[in-house]
Design an enzyme around this catalytic site. Structure first.
Site, PDB file in Angstrom:
ATOM      1  N   CYS A 141       0.832  -1.207   0.000  1.00 20.67           N
ATOM      2  CA  CYS A 141       0.000   0.000   0.000  1.00 20.67           C
ATOM      3  C   CYS A 141       0.870   1.262   0.000  1.00 20.67           C
ATOM      4  CB  CYS A 141      -0.984  -0.004   1.174  1.00 20.67           C
ATOM      5  SG  CYS A 141      -2.304   1.230   0.999  1.00 20.67           S
ATOM      6  N   ASP A 210      -3.007   1.488  10.211  1.00 19.38           N
ATOM      7  CA  ASP A 210      -4.167   2.361  10.447  1.00 19.38           C
ATOM      8  C   ASP A 210      -4.541   2.341  11.913  1.00 19.38           C
ATOM      9  OD1 ASP A 210      -4.441   1.754   7.418  1.00 19.38           O
ATOM     10  OD2 ASP A 210      -5.703   3.496   7.863  1.00 19.38           O
TER      11      ASP A 210
HETATM   12  C1  RUB Z   1      -3.734   3.372   3.663  1.00 16.14           C
HETATM   13  C2  RUB Z   1      -2.969   2.399   4.489  1.00 16.14           C
HETATM   14  C3  RUB Z   1      -1.654   2.862   5.052  1.00 16.14           C
HETATM   15  C4  RUB Z   1      -1.901   3.388   6.495  1.00 16.14           C
HETATM   16  C5  RUB Z   1      -0.669   4.088   7.057  1.00 16.14           C
HETATM   17  O1  RUB Z   1      -5.057   2.933   3.401  1.00 16.14           O
HETATM   18  O2  RUB Z   1      -3.394   1.292   4.739  1.00 16.14           O
HETATM   19  O3  RUB Z   1      -0.735   1.814   5.136  1.00 16.14           O
HETATM   20  O4  RUB Z   1      -2.980   4.291   6.506  1.00 16.14           O
HETATM   21  O5  RUB Z   1      -0.379   5.232   6.287  1.00 16.14           O
HETATM   22  P1  RUB Z   1      -6.043   3.915   2.588  1.00 16.14           P
HETATM   23  P2  RUB Z   1       0.462   6.454   6.887  1.00 16.14           P
HETATM   24  O6  RUB Z   1      -5.387   4.237   1.290  1.00 16.14           O
HETATM   25  O7  RUB Z   1      -7.310   3.112   2.440  1.00 16.14           O
HETATM   26  O8  RUB Z   1      -6.278   5.143   3.438  1.00 16.14           O
HETATM   27  O9  RUB Z   1       1.753   5.899   7.354  1.00 16.14           O
HETATM   28  O10 RUB Z   1       0.604   7.414   5.734  1.00 16.14           O
HETATM   29  O11 RUB Z   1      -0.337   7.043   8.026  1.00 16.14           O
END
Ligand code: RUB
Length: 325
Positions: A141, A210
């Site tokens: 992701c 998350d």
């Molecule tokens: C994004 C996702 C990311 C986490 C952490 O999911 O799973 O790995 O949110 O991101 P989506 P960060 O695209 O559905 O929001 O480290 O930028 O907080």
């Protein structure tokens, strides 16, 4: 990456715009969502004309309710709103002047935002110590914190090769691959189902989060648990890069994390598969047994220390459903 380049939305964002753009995933990623809601409420407070504490309180709770209902899984959203509401209550306890209260609350919002940028930088530095020159890294992701670890290690002079998964159905892996390529990182995009076959070339997995629960489970983009399972099988360490506001106090009170179920259209136009049901869960839970370490801005911890982080940083936290009443 400079702090202001991380987010990709304007500093002057309004509550209405933030709510709309988080819902449509124009603003996405747990940390970014947290900063967007705090910036939006801060801007509303600055622009608002409040005659009393009661008026300000009612408005902030109303904004928080709208923002809270945009996406269900990332606890960073709830923790950011909880921070604003509990800061407001603290300020009310020692201040009667509405002008002063507004100023103090705006300062508190700015403090959250600044700390968040600092946390990403610190996580980058701590996490980079776990990466050795010549390593192959796999990420899933698009996580600002995981990318911070990779880019910091590169800046320290380590050569890394990175595999980025596509992350179907929304392909956030494209953003990761693009960001890394723009920073001259040797990056290869793979389809999600190629993770197990690729794992033999991987030395370490780094993902974001998350939500982290009291027992150290990590909720992240759907497929993360499969990545971790393949890594476990191949004895490849899995590192999670997560700020302390990704830890869920609600899980201490027995609440379970709601996994967002998104529209079938993101997977395929359902008209193309008549009679077929389609499911589209956006996140999954990786059990703590499959996680080697969690890199936070207060240090690298084992998943079993999640409880201590929650008690230390959220010991006073009240559940959101109480705060939003
Ligand atoms: C994004 C996702 C990311 C986490 C952490 O999911 O799973 O790995 O949110 O991101 P989506 P960060 O695209 O559905 O929001 O480290 O930028 O907080």
């Amino acid at each position: 990456m400079a702090a202001e380049d991380i987010d990709g939305f304007e500093d002057s964002i309004t509550v209405e715009s933030a709510a709309e753009r988080i819902k449509s995933m124009d603003i996405r990623g747990a940390g970014r969502i947290a900063r967007a809601v705090v910036k939006a409420i801060r801007n509303g407070i600055i622009a608002g004309d409040f005659n009393s504490r009661g008026e300000l309180h009612k408005q902030v709770i109303e904004w928080a309710r709208v923002l809270y209902n945009t996406r269900p899984t990332a606890v960073s959203l709830a923790n950011a709103l909880r921070y604003v509401i509990m800061s407001m209550d603290d300020i009310f306890a020692s201040n009667d002047d509405i002008g002063e209260i507004k100023k103090c609350l705006v300062d508190k919002c700015n403090e959250f935002i600044e700390r968040s940028y600092m946390a990403i930088k610190t996580i980058g530095e701590y996490g980079a110590h776990r990466l050795r020159d010549g390593m192959s890294v796999l990420t899933h992701c698009n996580s600002t914190s995981a990318i911070s670890v990779i880019l910091t290690a590169i800046r320290m002079g380590k050569n890394l090769r990175v595999y980025a998964t596509e992350s179907r159905p929304r392909h956030q892996g494209y953003i990761t691959a693009r960001t890394l390529a723009e920073n001259n990182v040797d990056v290869t995009l793979i389809i999600d189902s190629a993770v197990r076959a690729t794992m033999r070339d991987v030395d370490i997995v780094i993902v974001g989060a998350d939500t982290i629960t009291a027992n150290g489970a990590v909720i992240n983009k759907i497929g993360t648990s499969q990545v971790a399972l393949c890594a476990h099988e191949a004895r490849v360490p899995v590192i999670v890069a997560a700020e302390t506001y990704k830890f869920s106090p609600e899980t201490l009170f027995g609440y379970l994390i709601e996994i967002e179920e998104r529209s079938a259209d993101e997977v395929i136009d359902p008209k193309k598969l008549p009679g077929v049901k389609i499911r589209n869960p956006a996140f999954d839970a990786t059990p703590p047994e499959y996680i080697d370490a969690i890199v936070t801005e207060v240090g690298i911890i084992p998943p079993s220390a999640a409880y201590d982080i929650i008690v230390t940083y959220y010991g006073r936290a009240r559940p959101m459903n109480e705060l939003l009443q």
